[in-house]
Scaffold this active site. Structure first.
Site, PDB file in Angstrom:
ATOM      1  N   CYS A  32       0.824  -1.214   0.000  1.00  0.00           N
ATOM      2  CA  CYS A  32       0.000   0.000   0.000  1.00  0.00           C
ATOM      3  C   CYS A  32       0.858   1.264   0.000  1.00  0.00           C
ATOM      4  CB  CYS A  32      -0.909  -0.049   1.224  1.00  0.00           C
ATOM      5  SG  CYS A  32      -1.747   1.475   1.601  1.00  0.00           S
ATOM      6  N   CYS A  35      -0.079   4.018   2.489  1.00  0.00           N
ATOM      7  CA  CYS A  35       0.268   3.637   3.871  1.00  0.00           C
ATOM      8  C   CYS A  35       1.629   4.201   4.270  1.00  0.00           C
ATOM      9  CB  CYS A  35       0.281   2.120   4.031  1.00  0.00           C
ATOM     10  SG  CYS A  35      -1.346   1.362   3.828  1.00  0.00           S
TER      11      CYS A  35
END
Length: 107
Positions: A32, A35
């Protein structure tokens, strides 16, 4: 001064649900990209607000039980827990001010 720490399915209850302080859980994943942006902001917030709140990270790919239990469908999902209960969540990368506001809902 605080720092983020890691939680897993095995220690989620003791480290998050039984915490005497509010806990912000960053449900994240290795793949991700957003993230990683959130991670830097959370480190800053942990050093600034570490006495008031605990900030922890839970890898959703490695911890499916907790991920399922809290119906996490996207990464990053940031959820504040207080007194063993989820108080509020936001999904996706957000500015630092939004993350601080999220934490303040539990203070």
């Amino acid at each position: 001064m605080g720092a983020t720490s890691v939680v897993t399915d095995a220690n989620f209850v003791s480290d998050v649900l039984q915490s005497d302080r509010p806990v912000l859980v960053d449900f994240w994943a290795e793949w991700c990209a957003p993230c990683r942006k959130v991670d830097m902001l959370l480190e800053e917030i942990a050093s600034e607000m570490g006495d008031a709140v605990r900030i922890v990270k839970l890898n959703i790919d490695e911890n499916p039980e907790t991920t399922r239990a809290y119906r996490v469908m996207s990464a990053p999902t940031l959820t504040v827990f207080k007194g063993g209960e989820p108080v509020q969540s936001i999904v996706g990368a957000r500015p630092k001010s939004d993350l601080v506001k999220l934490i303040e809902t539990a203070l």
